[in-house]
Design a protein around this motif. Structure first.
Motif, PDB file in Angstrom:
ATOM      1  N   GLY A 102      -4.227   4.940 -15.221  1.00  0.00           N
ATOM      2  CA  GLY A 102      -4.908   3.544 -14.797  1.00  0.00           C
ATOM      3  C   GLY A 102      -3.971   2.622 -14.342  1.00  0.00           C
ATOM      4  O   GLY A 102      -4.228   1.744 -13.408  1.00  0.00           O
ATOM      5  N   VAL A 103      -2.609   2.638 -14.726  1.00  0.00           N
ATOM      6  CA  VAL A 103      -1.495   1.522 -14.026  1.00  0.00           C
ATOM      7  C   VAL A 103      -1.353   1.781 -12.656  1.00  0.00           C
ATOM      8  O   VAL A 103      -1.638   0.804 -11.788  1.00  0.00           O
ATOM      9  CB  VAL A 103      -0.363   1.413 -14.661  1.00  0.00           C
ATOM     10  N   LEU A 104      -1.347   2.864 -12.321  1.00  0.00           N
ATOM     11  CA  LEU A 104      -1.190   3.333 -10.906  1.00  0.00           C
ATOM     12  C   LEU A 104      -2.457   3.261  -9.977  1.00  0.00           C
ATOM     13  O   LEU A 104      -2.314   2.609  -8.646  1.00  0.00           O
ATOM     14  CB  LEU A 104      -0.611   4.695 -10.720  1.00  0.00           C
ATOM     15  N   ARG A 105      -3.371   3.438 -10.457  1.00  0.00           N
ATOM     16  CA  ARG A 105      -4.701   3.097  -9.930  1.00  0.00           C
ATOM     17  C   ARG A 105      -4.853   1.563  -9.664  1.00  0.00           C
ATOM     18  O   ARG A 105      -5.234   0.985  -8.418  1.00  0.00           O
ATOM     19  CB  ARG A 105      -6.082   3.499 -10.662  1.00  0.00           C
ATOM     20  N   ASP A 106      -4.500   0.756 -10.476  1.00  0.00           N
ATOM     21  CA  ASP A 106      -4.326  -0.860 -10.309  1.00  0.00           C
ATOM     22  C   ASP A 106      -3.382  -1.160  -9.073  1.00  0.00           C
ATOM     23  O   ASP A 106      -3.568  -2.061  -8.501  1.00  0.00           O
ATOM     24  CB  ASP A 106      -4.151  -1.472 -11.663  1.00  0.00           C
ATOM     25  N   GLN A 107      -2.290  -0.512  -9.263  1.00  0.00           N
ATOM     26  CA  GLN A 107      -1.143  -1.042  -8.434  1.00  0.00           C
ATOM     27  C   GLN A 107      -1.663  -0.522  -6.742  1.00  0.00           C
ATOM     28  O   GLN A 107      -1.200  -1.523  -6.101  1.00  0.00           O
ATOM     29  CB  GLN A 107       0.106  -0.301  -8.719  1.00  0.00           C
ATOM     30  N   ILE A 108      -1.951   0.583  -6.828  1.00  0.00           N
ATOM     31  CA  ILE A 108      -2.400   1.043  -5.374  1.00  0.00           C
ATOM     32  C   ILE A 108      -3.823   0.741  -5.207  1.00  0.00           C
ATOM     33  O   ILE A 108      -4.692   1.722  -5.225  1.00  0.00           O
ATOM     34  CB  ILE A 108      -1.919   2.373  -5.324  1.00  0.00           C
ATOM     35  N   SER A 109      -4.238  -0.320  -4.841  1.00  0.00           N
ATOM     36  CA  SER A 109      -5.695  -0.654  -4.746  1.00  0.00           C
ATOM     37  C   SER A 109      -5.863  -1.931  -3.781  1.00  0.00           C
ATOM     38  O   SER A 109      -4.739  -2.742  -3.914  1.00  0.00           O
ATOM     39  CB  SER A 109      -6.319  -0.884  -6.054  1.00  0.00           C
ATOM     40  N   LYS A 110      -7.106  -2.120  -3.314  1.00  0.00           N
ATOM     41  CA  LYS A 110      -7.272  -3.180  -2.557  1.00  0.00           C
ATOM     42  C   LYS A 110      -7.534  -4.422  -3.335  1.00  0.00           C
ATOM     43  O   LYS A 110      -7.831  -4.402  -4.525  1.00  0.00           O
ATOM     44  CB  LYS A 110      -8.500  -3.083  -1.600  1.00  0.00           C
ATOM     45  N   PRO A 111      -6.974  -5.723  -3.065  1.00  0.00           N
ATOM     46  CA  PRO A 111      -6.519  -6.367  -1.604  1.00  0.00           C
ATOM     47  C   PRO A 111      -5.013  -6.025  -1.748  1.00  0.00           C
ATOM     48  O   PRO A 111      -4.472  -6.611  -0.739  1.00  0.00           O
ATOM     49  CB  PRO A 111      -6.953  -7.859  -1.734  1.00  0.00           C
ATOM     50  N   SER A 112      -4.330  -5.396  -2.663  1.00  0.00           N
ATOM     51  CA  SER A 112      -2.982  -5.559  -2.652  1.00  0.00           C
ATOM     52  C   SER A 112      -2.373  -4.441  -1.779  1.00  0.00           C
ATOM     53  O   SER A 112      -1.358  -4.433  -1.329  1.00  0.00           O
ATOM     54  CB  SER A 112      -2.421  -5.235  -4.209  1.00  0.00           C
ATOM     55  N   PHE A 113      -3.314  -3.324  -1.452  1.00  0.00           N
ATOM     56  CA  PHE A 113      -2.936  -2.201  -0.690  1.00  0.00           C
ATOM     57  C   PHE A 113      -3.876  -1.406  -0.036  1.00  0.00           C
ATOM     58  O   PHE A 113      -5.165  -1.605  -0.522  1.00  0.00           O
ATOM     59  CB  PHE A 113      -2.061  -1.013  -1.608  1.00  0.00           C
ATOM     60  N   PRO A 114      -3.944  -1.247   1.257  1.00  0.00           N
ATOM     61  CA  PRO A 114      -4.840  -0.831   1.784  1.00  0.00           C
ATOM     62  C   PRO A 114      -5.733   0.684   1.614  1.00  0.00           C
ATOM     63  O   PRO A 114      -6.794   0.779   2.135  1.00  0.00           O
ATOM     64  CB  PRO A 114      -4.568  -0.583   3.521  1.00  0.00           C
ATOM     65  N   ILE A 115      -5.052   1.650   0.954  1.00  0.00           N
ATOM     66  CA  ILE A 115      -5.676   2.511   0.600  1.00  0.00           C
ATOM     67  C   ILE A 115      -5.664   2.521  -1.089  1.00  0.00           C
ATOM     68  O   ILE A 115      -5.110   1.525  -1.934  1.00  0.00           O
ATOM     69  CB  ILE A 115      -4.838   3.991   0.969  1.00  0.00           C
ATOM     70  N   THR A 116      -6.250   3.584  -1.784  1.00  0.00           N
ATOM     71  CA  THR A 116      -6.283   3.697  -3.426  1.00  0.00           C
ATOM     72  C   THR A 116      -5.868   5.211  -3.356  1.00  0.00           C
ATOM     73  O   THR A 116      -5.488   5.974  -2.673  1.00  0.00           O
ATOM     74  CB  THR A 116      -7.712   3.728  -3.820  1.00  0.00           C
ATOM     75  N   ILE A 117      -5.491   5.292  -4.837  1.00  0.00           N
ATOM     76  CA  ILE A 117      -4.889   6.378  -5.301  1.00  0.00           C
ATOM     77  C   ILE A 117      -5.732   7.576  -5.208  1.00  0.00           C
ATOM     78  O   ILE A 117      -5.470   8.675  -5.122  1.00  0.00           O
ATOM     79  CB  ILE A 117      -4.369   6.269  -6.722  1.00  0.00           C
ATOM     80  N   ASP A 118      -7.358   7.422  -4.986  1.00  0.00           N
ATOM     81  CA  ASP A 118      -7.967   8.579  -4.848  1.00  0.00           C
ATOM     82  C   ASP A 118      -8.144   9.318  -3.479  1.00  0.00           C
ATOM     83  O   ASP A 118      -8.626  10.312  -3.229  1.00  0.00           O
ATOM     84  CB  ASP A 118      -9.320   7.896  -5.008  1.00  0.00           C
ATOM     85  N   GLN A 119      -6.991   8.645  -2.707  1.00  0.00           N
ATOM     86  CA  GLN A 119      -7.117   9.353  -1.298  1.00  0.00           C
ATOM     87  C   GLN A 119      -5.749  10.341  -1.275  1.00  0.00           C
ATOM     88  O   GLN A 119      -5.418  10.776  -0.194  1.00  0.00           O
ATOM     89  CB  GLN A 119      -6.634   8.007  -0.145  1.00  0.00           C
ATOM     90  N   PHE A 120      -4.955  10.464  -2.347  1.00  0.00           N
ATOM     91  CA  PHE A 120      -4.144  11.436  -2.460  1.00  0.00           C
ATOM     92  C   PHE A 120      -4.774  12.512  -2.570  1.00  0.00           C
ATOM     93  O   PHE A 120      -5.678  12.774  -3.186  1.00  0.00           O
ATOM     94  CB  PHE A 120      -3.151  11.323  -3.806  1.00  0.00           C
TER      95      PHE A 120
END
Length: 271
Positions: A104-122
């Motif tokens: 949950g924490v990493l999903r929030d960190q690696i997400s728009k608009p803060s980052f152009p991809i999401t953790i689901d793209q791993f």
């Protein structure tokens, strides 16, 4: 056990000529035990470690996260193995009531608009695991991991890794209390072979940073001597601590023990 330091800095990566000797990448340490790889924290040093993992054809490993402040996780979106389905690894962190679980924490960190991809793209096979701080668990075969709660804003976890009579303690992002001996921590690191410790500040300036969640190299020395730790490695360097300041820290600490070392990017330690 073999250690390699890929990132030794705290708070923010610090490029520049005045940081070339000790390095500017944030926290990331590789631990190799036989053919098992464990990674301590995912700071900006994780990017180059990822390149090395690809080159060495290492497909399975484990990551232990001390906490989720960005200097300890900012390398994950740039970690090549995360995008390749050939890789299978775990990301482990301690459960805290003040935040979501590891995923949950990493999903929030690696997400728009803060980052152009999401953790689901791993594309890698990644298991996000949560553990109870203070309880022991096993990683791979016969590698014991013990944990301890550290004094840091939002919480942090310290680790002891043990295998075949050897041990390593990783205690970063921890603030000591002046004039008080931390018996719990002394017992946790007792007679460890290598003690990696948050030495962001100096006793002389520590009072200006109370509440920031960090410690001093002198406190690291006191803990090492009280616990009988065989080697102290001073870690999580302040962005303000350039090569000249860290050289001074190394010189002064060597006056106490030749087994006190300032961490450098690229440094190897064999246990």
């Amino acid at each position: 056990m073999k250690l390699k330091f890929w990132g030794v800095r705290g708070s923010i990566p610090t490029p520049g000529q005045e940081y070339t000797k000790y390095g500017g990448n944030t926290s990331c340490v590789e631990v190799e035990i036989n053919n098992n790889l464990i990674i301590l924290d995912m700071g900006s040093g994780l990017r180059k470690l990822g390149d090395s993992i690809v080159e060495r054809n290492i497909y399975t490993f484990d990551i232990l996260v001390s906490h989720f402040h960005y200097d300890h996780t900012c390398g994950l979106p740039f970690f090549k193995p995360a995008y390749d389905k050939k890789y299978d690894f775990t990301v482990n962190s301690g459960i805290l009531k003040t935040r979501k679980n590891t995923l949950g924490v990493l999903r929030d960190q690696i997400s728009k608009p803060s980052f152009p991809i999401t953790i689901d793209q791993f594309n890698a096979q990644i298991s996000y695991k949560d553990f109870e701080v203070g309880k022991d668990f096993e990683i791979r075969k016969n590698i014991k991991v013990s944990t301890i709660s550290l004094n840091h804003p939002d919480g942090a976890t310290g680790y002891k890794i043990e295998h075949d009579g050897k041990s390593l303690c990783y205690i970063t992002d921890h603030e000591h209390i002046e004039g008080q001996k931390n018996e719990l921590l002394v017992n946790f690191i007792k007679e460890t072979d290598v003690f990696i410790y948050d030495t962001m500040f100096d006793d002389k300036n520590f009072s200006s940073y109370v509440g920031w969640g960090h410690s001093t190299w002198q406190e690291g020395a006191r803990l090492a001597m009280d616990s009988g730790a065989k080697k102290l490695i001073m870690f999580h360097h302040s962005p303000d601590n350039n090569d000249k300041i860290l050289d001074k820290m190394q010189f002064e600490s060597q006056g106490l023990s030749s087994n006190f070392l300032v961490a450098k990017e690229g440094m190897f330690v064999h246990i």
